[in-house]
Design a protein around this motif. Sequence first.
Motif, PDB file in Angstrom:
ATOM      1  N   ALA A 122       0.829  -1.204   0.000  1.00  0.00           N
ATOM      2  CA  ALA A 122       0.000   0.000   0.000  1.00  0.00           C
ATOM      3  C   ALA A 122       0.865   1.257   0.000  1.00  0.00           C
ATOM      4  O   ALA A 122       0.583   2.220  -0.727  1.00  0.00           O
ATOM      5  CB  ALA A 122      -0.935  -0.012   1.214  1.00  0.00           C
ATOM      6  N   TYR A 125       2.620   1.620  -3.461  1.00  0.00           N
ATOM      7  CA  TYR A 125       1.707   1.984  -4.540  1.00  0.00           C
ATOM      8  C   TYR A 125       0.963   3.298  -4.302  1.00  0.00           C
ATOM      9  O   TYR A 125       0.258   3.777  -5.187  1.00  0.00           O
ATOM     10  CB  TYR A 125       0.690   0.870  -4.753  1.00  0.00           C
ATOM     11  N   GLY A 126       1.075   3.888  -3.108  1.00  0.00           N
ATOM     12  CA  GLY A 126       0.350   5.115  -2.807  1.00  0.00           C
ATOM     13  C   GLY A 126      -1.144   4.873  -2.697  1.00  0.00           C
ATOM     14  O   GLY A 126      -1.949   5.687  -3.152  1.00  0.00           O
ATOM     15  N   CYS A 127      -1.513   3.746  -2.087  1.00  0.00           N
ATOM     16  CA  CYS A 127      -2.914   3.337  -1.998  1.00  0.00           C
ATOM     17  C   CYS A 127      -3.350   3.169  -0.551  1.00  0.00           C
ATOM     18  O   CYS A 127      -2.522   3.088   0.359  1.00  0.00           O
ATOM     19  CB  CYS A 127      -3.129   2.026  -2.760  1.00  0.00           C
ATOM     20  N   ALA A 128      -4.673   3.088  -0.374  1.00  0.00           N
ATOM     21  CA  ALA A 128      -5.221   2.945   0.973  1.00  0.00           C
ATOM     22  C   ALA A 128      -5.149   1.508   1.457  1.00  0.00           C
ATOM     23  O   ALA A 128      -4.872   1.242   2.630  1.00  0.00           O
ATOM     24  CB  ALA A 128      -6.671   3.430   1.000  1.00  0.00           C
ATOM     25  N   GLY A 254      -0.838   5.537  -7.166  1.00  0.00           N
ATOM     26  CA  GLY A 254      -2.019   5.997  -6.434  1.00  0.00           C
ATOM     27  C   GLY A 254      -1.991   7.489  -6.175  1.00  0.00           C
ATOM     28  O   GLY A 254      -3.033   8.154  -6.200  1.00  0.00           O
ATOM     29  N   ASN A 255      -0.814   8.034  -5.954  1.00  0.00           N
ATOM     30  CA  ASN A 255      -0.678   9.473  -5.721  1.00  0.00           C
ATOM     31  C   ASN A 255      -0.948  10.278  -6.979  1.00  0.00           C
ATOM     32  O   ASN A 255      -1.173  11.489  -6.909  1.00  0.00           O
ATOM     33  CB  ASN A 255       0.711   9.798  -5.195  1.00  0.00           C
ATOM     34  N   ASP A 259      -6.835   4.471  -9.740  1.00  0.00           N
ATOM     35  CA  ASP A 259      -7.830   3.936  -8.812  1.00  0.00           C
ATOM     36  C   ASP A 259      -7.448   2.544  -8.313  1.00  0.00           C
ATOM     37  O   ASP A 259      -7.661   2.209  -7.147  1.00  0.00           O
ATOM     38  CB  ASP A 259      -9.193   3.868  -9.504  1.00  0.00           C
ATOM     39  N   VAL A 261      -4.148  -0.218  -8.528  1.00  0.00           N
ATOM     40  CA  VAL A 261      -2.751  -0.391  -8.908  1.00  0.00           C
ATOM     41  C   VAL A 261      -2.407  -1.866  -8.726  1.00  0.00           C
ATOM     42  O   VAL A 261      -2.632  -2.440  -7.657  1.00  0.00           O
ATOM     43  CB  VAL A 261      -1.803   0.474  -8.065  1.00  0.00           C
ATOM     44  N   ARG A 285      -6.782   2.708  -4.354  1.00  0.00           N
ATOM     45  CA  ARG A 285      -6.492   4.026  -3.785  1.00  0.00           C
ATOM     46  C   ARG A 285      -7.557   4.444  -2.774  1.00  0.00           C
ATOM     47  O   ARG A 285      -7.261   5.065  -1.754  1.00  0.00           O
ATOM     48  CB  ARG A 285      -6.411   5.060  -4.909  1.00  0.00           C
ATOM     49  N   ASP A 286      -8.816   4.111  -3.046  1.00  0.00           N
ATOM     50  CA  ASP A 286      -9.938   4.515  -2.194  1.00  0.00           C
ATOM     51  C   ASP A 286     -10.454   3.301  -1.432  1.00  0.00           C
ATOM     52  O   ASP A 286     -10.817   2.291  -2.037  1.00  0.00           O
ATOM     53  CB  ASP A 286     -11.054   5.109  -3.059  1.00  0.00           C
TER      54      ASP A 286
END
Length: 453
Positions: A122, A125-128, A254-255, A259, A261, A285-286
């Motif tokens: 996470a 990848y810049g994800c939640a 993700g940054n 949506d 990754v 990402r969300d």
Amino acid sequence: MRYLPLTDTDRTAMLDTIGAPSVDALFADIAPAQYLGGPIEGLPLHATEMAVEKHMRALSQQNLAAGDAPFFCGAGAYRHHVPATVDHLIQRGEFLTAYTPYQPEIAQGTLQMLFEFQSQVARLYGCAVANASMYDGSTACWEAIVMAGRQTKRNRVLIDGGLHPHYVGVAQTMAKFTHAEIAYEPPVVEADAGEEALIARIDETTSCVVVQYPDIIGRVPDLARIAEAAHAAGALLIAVNTEPVALGALEAPGNLGADIVVGEGQSIGVGLQFGGPYLGLFAVRDSKLVRQMPGRLCGETVDADGKRGFVLTLSTREQHIRREKATSNICTNSGLCALAFSIHMTLLGEKGLNGLAAENHRLACLAADKLAAVPGIEVVNEVFFNEFTLRLPVESRPLVRALAEKGVLAGVSLGRLFPDADALANGLVVAVTETTNEADIDALCSALTEELA
């Protein structure tokens, strides 16, 4: 002695039950050209165990191993140095024998490892949220496409030409069994990643746009711009990354607005291994998309005494819930490869990953500069990470074979990846990692100069 537990009567009864006329009908989706049609050439019909071992050893010695020659192959599978600590730890009995935990809360060590792995992916990848891994990058890519269709209620999948053709092939194969409409055209070997043309093809029927970052040519597309266009049309952006080391230098997808990754984790902790097993990475990402994710998610909690613990938080696969409710038929995860990834990433840390990425890029730039000086060779890319494409004055496939005979593994021919695209036949994808030294680069340049003279 052959072991044949089923009689002809048994087979006939089974075929009648499923409505198939013959066993061969079960393999109708495999092209006839892929069938062996007889015994494997070069192997005796029967032999002693020692004779078979000797024969197979002789065959294996015909290989030119990645560590035995200047090595510039990439295109989705990369040679990186894996610390000895990784192999030592993953071979501990509690990890090596661990499978999917059907009573997960008992397997606290496995759950904690997967939780840490998810956290690392996470962050990378810049994800939640990231899941507990998948089989490989190509199947993760397809699962992302299916997930986007569920979310958007659309079926048109727009795939950028820069996506690895093997990933495209998996999507096209799987789409035969769904209502997905795949819109794809092979890439053009130019420095421009083609964002303008891709954006022009996005419309109100598009479920998702699939873009590789960096792409198969080595280019770095403008994800932020593509994401803005996709979102304006109500579509999702799926970013595919086949070289996770690149994210030590590039902004996380993700940054930049991706949506979903997905990618291949092989570069970190997992060797080339003749093509597998590898490691699929998947993140969103969300967090609102979390219930549409395939696979499993591990979470952190506290027990009745307030002590920290780990649980299987979400498992939307068909083994845990009714099949019609499942988001995927993925039945397990590449757990041992995920562990190797997590150990290597822990050893690197953020600074280590950044430093590794910087060294990859430095050596790749050095190689590109030296190769550009070889008469007849053009470096296509203006921007790249550790992989770039050469335009050669001759077809690249025979040249790659000739250089292999001289003990130099020069890269991956675009003609091999795109056998039906004559316009790509002269392209050669060259990858340079920290395992490459200046002597290797000079050997490649010398071999190319000699062959092209």
